[in-house]
Design a protein around this motif. Structure first.
Motif, PDB file in Angstrom:
ATOM      1  N   ILE A 115       0.852  -1.191   0.000  1.00  0.00           N
ATOM      2  CA  ILE A 115       0.000   0.000   0.000  1.00  0.00           C
ATOM      3  C   ILE A 115       0.887   1.240   0.000  1.00  0.00           C
ATOM      4  O   ILE A 115       1.825   1.341   0.786  1.00  0.00           O
ATOM      5  N   GLY A 116       0.574   2.193  -0.867  1.00  0.00           N
ATOM      6  CA  GLY A 116       1.347   3.429  -0.884  1.00  0.00           C
ATOM      7  C   GLY A 116       0.616   4.530  -1.625  1.00  0.00           C
ATOM      8  O   GLY A 116      -0.395   4.289  -2.282  1.00  0.00           O
ATOM      9  N   ASP A 117       1.152   5.750  -1.515  1.00  0.00           N
ATOM     10  CA  ASP A 117       0.489   6.894  -2.149  1.00  0.00           C
ATOM     11  C   ASP A 117       1.224   7.393  -3.387  1.00  0.00           C
ATOM     12  O   ASP A 117       0.794   8.354  -4.003  1.00  0.00           O
ATOM     13  N   GLN A 118       2.337   6.746  -3.744  1.00  0.00           N
ATOM     14  CA  GLN A 118       3.090   7.225  -4.900  1.00  0.00           C
ATOM     15  C   GLN A 118       3.342   6.134  -5.934  1.00  0.00           C
ATOM     16  O   GLN A 118       3.779   5.029  -5.591  1.00  0.00           O
ATOM     17  N   ILE A 119       3.097   6.498  -7.176  1.00  0.00           N
ATOM     18  CA  ILE A 119       3.269   5.534  -8.264  1.00  0.00           C
ATOM     19  C   ILE A 119       4.734   5.178  -8.474  1.00  0.00           C
ATOM     20  O   ILE A 119       5.082   4.006  -8.626  1.00  0.00           O
ATOM     21  N   PHE A 120       5.599   6.188  -8.444  1.00  0.00           N
ATOM     22  CA  PHE A 120       6.990   5.939  -8.859  1.00  0.00           C
ATOM     23  C   PHE A 120       7.869   5.350  -7.763  1.00  0.00           C
ATOM     24  O   PHE A 120       9.023   5.006  -8.018  1.00  0.00           O
ATOM     25  N   THR A 121       7.372   5.233  -6.563  1.00  0.00           N
ATOM     26  CA  THR A 121       8.132   4.542  -5.529  1.00  0.00           C
ATOM     27  C   THR A 121       7.367   3.289  -5.092  1.00  0.00           C
ATOM     28  O   THR A 121       7.852   2.172  -5.254  1.00  0.00           O
ATOM     29  N   ASP A 122       6.162   3.484  -4.573  1.00  0.00           N
ATOM     30  CA  ASP A 122       5.400   2.378  -3.977  1.00  0.00           C
ATOM     31  C   ASP A 122       4.861   1.388  -5.012  1.00  0.00           C
ATOM     32  O   ASP A 122       5.086   0.182  -4.910  1.00  0.00           O
ATOM     33  N   VAL A 123       4.148   1.915  -6.000  1.00  0.00           N
ATOM     34  CA  VAL A 123       3.523   1.031  -6.993  1.00  0.00           C
ATOM     35  C   VAL A 123       4.581   0.394  -7.887  1.00  0.00           C
ATOM     36  O   VAL A 123       4.598  -0.827  -8.077  1.00  0.00           O
ATOM     37  N   LEU A 124       5.491   1.212  -8.394  1.00  0.00           N
ATOM     38  CA  LEU A 124       6.544   0.684  -9.270  1.00  0.00           C
ATOM     39  C   LEU A 124       7.390  -0.360  -8.528  1.00  0.00           C
ATOM     40  O   LEU A 124       7.637  -1.454  -9.036  1.00  0.00           O
ATOM     41  N   GLY A 125       7.814  -0.028  -7.305  1.00  0.00           N
ATOM     42  CA  GLY A 125       8.624  -0.960  -6.512  1.00  0.00           C
ATOM     43  C   GLY A 125       7.887  -2.256  -6.242  1.00  0.00           C
ATOM     44  O   GLY A 125       8.444  -3.351  -6.389  1.00  0.00           O
TER      45      GLY A 125
END
Ligand SMILES: [Mg+2]
Length: 165
Positions: A115-125
């Motif tokens: 779960i995260g609020d940022q695409i380029f760190t949380d979702v991508l990772g």
């Protein structure tokens, strides 16, 4: 690349996540970002709903761990306060800290949600490791400049992804 930037689920907040649905998908582990996902960025204030939510998450059998790019001092505070393990200096979207969390919890990528609020760190990772990624709307807009710029780009990507669907 497009597939790696797209979350599996997009919800308003952690409180809108259907935990029963996650269980039904075989998910037994939740890795969460801290800032703007669980608590407002740079603040130590904890929403009164957060601890009961974490308690119910654990009561439903999920293992939980924080993975954050924040400094160790901040993560140590929330580890103690929220009574969950947590990894600082994660350098997301690098896979290293996610793998560390999975080892710590004894969990597998295919049964883990991020779960995260940022695409380029949380979702991508998370997607790079094959986790079930859940994007939430950031709790607080008082981010520093770089994150604000990244968000503009995120919105642009999301709009494009939606158009392509
Ligand atoms: Mg965040």
């Amino acid at each position: 690349m497009r597939r790696l930037l797209l979350p599996a689920m997009y919800v308003e907040s952690i409180y809108h996540i259907d935990l029963a649905k996650l269980r039904a998908r075989g998910i037994d582990t939740i890795i969460s970002d801290l800032d703007n996902t669980l608590v407002p960025w740079r603040k130590n204030k904890i929403n009164p709903a957060l601890k009961p939510w974490l308690k119910s998450v654990k009561a439903q059998g999920f293992k939980v761990c924080l993975v954050s790019n924040a400094l160790e001092k901040r993560i140590a505070y929330f580890r103690a306060e929220l009574n969950i393990p947590g990894i600082s200096f994660a350098n997301k979207p690098s896979r290293r800290a996610f793998l560390q969390a999975l080892t710590l919890l004894g969990s597998k990528p295919e049964t883990t949600a991020m779960i995260g609020d940022q695409i380029f760190t949380d979702v991508l990772g998370g997607n790079r490791l094959g986790l079930f990624t859940i994007l939430v709307v950031p709790l607080c807009d008082r981010d520093f400049f770089f994150t604000r710029m990244a968000r503009l780009f995120e919105r642009w990507v999301l709009r494009r992804l939606v158009k392509e669907e």
